[in-house]
Design a protein around this motif. Structure first.
Motif, PDB file in Angstrom:
ATOM      1  N   ALA A  46       0.829  -1.210   0.000  1.00  0.00           N
ATOM      2  CA  ALA A  46       0.000   0.000   0.000  1.00  0.00           C
ATOM      3  C   ALA A  46       0.861   1.256   0.000  1.00  0.00           C
ATOM      4  O   ALA A  46       0.413   2.319  -0.460  1.00  0.00           O
ATOM      5  N   ALA A  47       2.111   1.139   0.491  1.00  0.00           N
ATOM      6  CA  ALA A  47       3.025   2.278   0.523  1.00  0.00           C
ATOM      7  C   ALA A  47       3.752   2.457  -0.797  1.00  0.00           C
ATOM      8  O   ALA A  47       4.603   3.352  -0.912  1.00  0.00           O
ATOM      9  N   GLY A  48       3.451   1.601  -1.782  1.00  0.00           N
ATOM     10  CA  GLY A  48       4.027   1.778  -3.104  1.00  0.00           C
ATOM     11  C   GLY A  48       5.185   0.869  -3.449  1.00  0.00           C
ATOM     12  O   GLY A  48       5.860   1.085  -4.463  1.00  0.00           O
ATOM     13  N   CYS A  49       5.434  -0.161  -2.630  1.00  0.00           N
ATOM     14  CA  CYS A  49       6.548  -1.070  -2.919  1.00  0.00           C
ATOM     15  C   CYS A  49       6.230  -1.941  -4.122  1.00  0.00           C
ATOM     16  O   CYS A  49       5.119  -2.482  -4.243  1.00  0.00           O
ATOM     17  N   GLU A  50       7.201  -2.091  -5.009  1.00  0.00           N
ATOM     18  CA  GLU A  50       7.032  -2.935  -6.183  1.00  0.00           C
ATOM     19  C   GLU A  50       7.176  -4.412  -5.839  1.00  0.00           C
ATOM     20  O   GLU A  50       6.559  -5.274  -6.459  1.00  0.00           O
ATOM     21  N   ARG A  51       8.021  -4.700  -4.858  1.00  0.00           N
ATOM     22  CA  ARG A  51       8.190  -6.079  -4.398  1.00  0.00           C
ATOM     23  C   ARG A  51       8.525  -6.051  -2.922  1.00  0.00           C
ATOM     24  O   ARG A  51       9.037  -5.051  -2.412  1.00  0.00           O
ATOM     25  N   VAL A  52       8.225  -7.152  -2.260  1.00  0.00           N
ATOM     26  CA  VAL A  52       8.392  -7.222  -0.806  1.00  0.00           C
ATOM     27  C   VAL A  52       9.079  -8.533  -0.447  1.00  0.00           C
ATOM     28  O   VAL A  52       8.716  -9.601  -0.961  1.00  0.00           O
ATOM     29  N   TYR A  53      10.068  -8.445   0.422  1.00  0.00           N
ATOM     30  CA  TYR A  53      10.763  -9.620   0.953  1.00  0.00           C
ATOM     31  C   TYR A  53      10.340  -9.799   2.408  1.00  0.00           C
ATOM     32  O   TYR A  53      10.289  -8.832   3.169  1.00  0.00           O
ATOM     33  N   LEU A  54      10.055 -11.050   2.788  1.00  0.00           N
ATOM     34  CA  LEU A  54       9.564 -11.320   4.134  1.00  0.00           C
ATOM     35  C   LEU A  54      10.346 -12.446   4.794  1.00  0.00           C
ATOM     36  O   LEU A  54      10.517 -13.516   4.215  1.00  0.00           O
ATOM     37  N   ASP A  55      10.818 -12.188   6.003  1.00  0.00           N
ATOM     38  CA  ASP A  55      11.410 -13.228   6.840  1.00  0.00           C
ATOM     39  C   ASP A  55      10.404 -13.589   7.917  1.00  0.00           C
ATOM     40  O   ASP A  55       9.826 -12.704   8.557  1.00  0.00           O
ATOM     41  N   ARG A  56      10.187 -14.872   8.106  1.00  0.00           N
ATOM     42  CA  ARG A  56       9.296 -15.317   9.179  1.00  0.00           C
ATOM     43  C   ARG A  56      10.004 -15.186  10.516  1.00  0.00           C
ATOM     44  O   ARG A  56      11.216 -14.955  10.587  1.00  0.00           O
ATOM     45  N   ALA A  57       9.277 -15.332  11.597  1.00  0.00           N
ATOM     46  CA  ALA A  57       9.885 -15.284  12.923  1.00  0.00           C
ATOM     47  C   ALA A  57      10.930 -16.379  13.034  1.00  0.00           C
ATOM     48  O   ALA A  57      10.646 -17.549  12.773  1.00  0.00           O
ATOM     49  N   SER A  58      12.157 -16.003  13.388  1.00  0.00           N
ATOM     50  CA  SER A  58      13.247 -16.972  13.475  1.00  0.00           C
ATOM     51  C   SER A  58      13.191 -17.708  14.800  1.00  0.00           C
ATOM     52  O   SER A  58      12.611 -17.233  15.778  1.00  0.00           O
ATOM     53  N   SER A  59      13.812 -18.881  14.824  1.00  0.00           N
ATOM     54  CA  SER A  59      13.862 -19.669  16.052  1.00  0.00           C
ATOM     55  C   SER A  59      14.782 -18.992  17.060  1.00  0.00           C
ATOM     56  O   SER A  59      15.613 -18.156  16.705  1.00  0.00           O
ATOM     57  N   ARG A  60      14.627 -19.362  18.325  1.00  0.00           N
ATOM     58  CA  ARG A  60      15.419 -18.754  19.393  1.00  0.00           C
ATOM     59  C   ARG A  60      16.908 -18.949  19.112  1.00  0.00           C
ATOM     60  O   ARG A  60      17.369 -20.052  18.837  1.00  0.00           O
ATOM     61  N   GLY A  61      17.660 -17.880  19.180  1.00  0.00           N
ATOM     62  CA  GLY A  61      19.100 -17.943  18.994  1.00  0.00           C
ATOM     63  C   GLY A  61      19.539 -17.843  17.541  1.00  0.00           C
ATOM     64  O   GLY A  61      20.728 -17.689  17.266  1.00  0.00           O
ATOM     65  N   SER A  62      18.605 -17.923  16.605  1.00  0.00           N
ATOM     66  CA  SER A  62      18.976 -17.873  15.191  1.00  0.00           C
ATOM     67  C   SER A  62      19.084 -16.428  14.729  1.00  0.00           C
ATOM     68  O   SER A  62      18.252 -15.583  15.064  1.00  0.00           O
ATOM     69  N   THR A  63      20.127 -16.131  13.960  1.00  0.00           N
ATOM     70  CA  THR A  63      20.315 -14.786  13.411  1.00  0.00           C
ATOM     71  C   THR A  63      20.155 -14.771  11.900  1.00  0.00           C
ATOM     72  O   THR A  63      20.353 -13.729  11.274  1.00  0.00           O
ATOM     73  N   ALA A  64      19.799 -15.910  11.318  1.00  0.00           N
ATOM     74  CA  ALA A  64      19.683 -15.998   9.864  1.00  0.00           C
ATOM     75  C   ALA A  64      18.463 -15.231   9.374  1.00  0.00           C
ATOM     76  O   ALA A  64      17.364 -15.376   9.909  1.00  0.00           O
ATOM     77  N   ARG A  65      18.663 -14.382   8.372  1.00  0.00           N
ATOM     78  CA  ARG A  65      17.570 -13.652   7.740  1.00  0.00           C
ATOM     79  C   ARG A  65      17.800 -13.677   6.223  1.00  0.00           C
ATOM     80  O   ARG A  65      18.244 -12.694   5.632  1.00  0.00           O
ATOM     81  N   PRO A  66      17.532 -14.825   5.612  1.00  0.00           N
ATOM     82  CA  PRO A  66      17.850 -14.986   4.188  1.00  0.00           C
ATOM     83  C   PRO A  66      17.118 -14.000   3.285  1.00  0.00           C
ATOM     84  O   PRO A  66      17.673 -13.558   2.274  1.00  0.00           O
ATOM     85  N   GLU A  67      15.875 -13.654   3.629  1.00  0.00           N
ATOM     86  CA  GLU A  67      15.131 -12.727   2.778  1.00  0.00           C
ATOM     87  C   GLU A  67      15.713 -11.312   2.859  1.00  0.00           C
ATOM     88  O   GLU A  67      15.702 -10.578   1.862  1.00  0.00           O
ATOM     89  N   LEU A  68      16.220 -10.929   4.027  1.00  0.00           N
ATOM     90  CA  LEU A  68      16.872  -9.624   4.132  1.00  0.00           C
ATOM     91  C   LEU A  68      18.133  -9.610   3.274  1.00  0.00           C
ATOM     92  O   LEU A  68      18.417  -8.625   2.582  1.00  0.00           O
ATOM     93  N   ASP A  69      18.894 -10.697   3.311  1.00  0.00           N
ATOM     94  CA  ASP A  69      20.099 -10.779   2.490  1.00  0.00           C
ATOM     95  C   ASP A  69      19.748 -10.637   1.012  1.00  0.00           C
ATOM     96  O   ASP A  69      20.424  -9.916   0.267  1.00  0.00           O
ATOM     97  N   SER A  70      18.679 -11.319   0.584  1.00  0.00           N
ATOM     98  CA  SER A  70      18.252 -11.231  -0.817  1.00  0.00           C
ATOM     99  C   SER A  70      17.774  -9.821  -1.149  1.00  0.00           C
ATOM    100  O   SER A  70      18.055  -9.288  -2.231  1.00  0.00           O
ATOM    101  N   CYS A  71      17.057  -9.216  -0.212  1.00  0.00           N
ATOM    102  CA  CYS A  71      16.546  -7.859  -0.408  1.00  0.00           C
ATOM    103  C   CYS A  71      17.697  -6.872  -0.590  1.00  0.00           C
ATOM    104  O   CYS A  71      17.702  -6.083  -1.546  1.00  0.00           O
ATOM    105  N   LEU A  72      18.664  -6.922   0.300  1.00  0.00           N
ATOM    106  CA  LEU A  72      19.793  -5.992   0.230  1.00  0.00           C
ATOM    107  C   LEU A  72      20.594  -6.186  -1.046  1.00  0.00           C
ATOM    108  O   LEU A  72      21.075  -5.226  -1.655  1.00  0.00           O
ATOM    109  N   ALA A  73      20.741  -7.448  -1.460  1.00  0.00           N
ATOM    110  CA  ALA A  73      21.502  -7.738  -2.680  1.00  0.00           C
ATOM    111  C   ALA A  73      20.798  -7.202  -3.921  1.00  0.00           C
ATOM    112  O   ALA A  73      21.442  -6.913  -4.931  1.00  0.00           O
ATOM    113  N   SER A  74      19.469  -7.058  -3.852  1.00  0.00           N
ATOM    114  CA  SER A  74      18.705  -6.610  -5.028  1.00  0.00           C
ATOM    115  C   SER A  74      18.690  -5.102  -5.178  1.00  0.00           C
ATOM    116  O   SER A  74      18.291  -4.585  -6.218  1.00  0.00           O
ATOM    117  N   LEU A  75      19.096  -4.364  -4.146  1.00  0.00           N
ATOM    118  CA  LEU A  75      19.000  -2.909  -4.157  1.00  0.00           C
ATOM    119  C   LEU A  75      20.144  -2.279  -4.930  1.00  0.00           C
ATOM    120  O   LEU A  75      21.297  -2.701  -4.826  1.00  0.00           O
TER     121      LEU A  75
END
Length: 221
Positions: A46-75
């Motif tokens: 609704a804010a005008g984004c052409e595409r959206v990357y989403l990371d689900r809630a990670s497990s306790r202690g996990s720092t992996a955010r693969p969708e954020l990595d993909s998002c940053l790489a696409s910018l």
């Protein structure tokens, strides 16, 4: 390079977005008020984004955010990263500062809907200046904290740096064994579970020690 020169180099980023608006969302069990990933997706679209990357809630202690990595790489330069809330980008202030400063150097804008921050509008670049200042502040705190910790440790008489390979008692033991001619350098090193070079370093008088023959030489008749 000083701060003024750094700012001049980074001023080449476009004053207005010229690329795509890209959204990123992250679920969190600890922040239900931010909305589910699906709710964040709807808000970002609704804010005008052409595409959206989403990371689900990670497990306790996990720092992996693969969708954020993909998002940053696409910018690319001129693109704008949009988030519902700033804490979706970083789990800590240092992490957030690092990420925002990295976006700045790449010429990527950032919008945080909840906070009303937008680096792509007139005067919005002050957001980057604030985060740059925060980055410098955090680094200074880290350096100062390290210095204070080292000074306090020295005041307590605590030894700093890597512990010695041989303790004073072991050095004394090595010298005692050295007095017995049947003990070779190799056998002393094995006994103390160190290398021969370490033994030579801590007990330099071993340098002139001649190896002991395994058997007495046969005396000529």
């Amino acid at each position: 390079m000083n701060r003024v020169q750094d700012r001049d180099l980074l001023a080449a980023e476009p004053p207005a977005p010229s690329g795509a608006a890209v959204g990123y969302g992250r679920g969190s069990a600890n922040s239900p008020d931010v909305g589910s990933p699906e709710q964040q997706r709807d808000t970002l679209l609704a804010a005008g984004c052409e595409r959206v990357y989403l990371d689900r809630a990670s497990s306790r202690g996990s720092t992996a955010r693969p969708e954020l990595d993909s998002c940053l790489a696409s910018l690319g330069p001129g693109d704008t990263l949009v988030v519902v809330r700033l804490d979706r980008l970083g789990r800590s202030l240092p992490q957030l500062v690092t990420l925002v400063n990295d976006l700045r150097t790449r010429g990527v804008g950032i919008r945080a809907l909840h906070e009303g921050l937008d680096s792509t509008v007139a005067g919005g670049g002050v957001v980057f200046d604030v985060f740059e200042a925060l980055g410098d502040f955090l680094r200074e705190l880290l350096v100062e904290g390290t210095r204070d910790g080292l000074a306090a440790a020295r005041a307590r008489g605590q030894r700093l740096g890597r512990p010695p390979a041989l303790t004073p008692d072991q050095v004394h033991q090595a010298r005692t064994m050295l007095a017995r001619p049947e003990n070779s350098v190799a056998s002393i090193a094995r006994m103390l579970n160190v290398s021969r070079s370490t033994l030579y370093k801590h007990v330099p008088e071993l340098g002139g020690r001649q190896p002991v023959a395994p058997f007495p030489e046969a005396r000529e008749a």
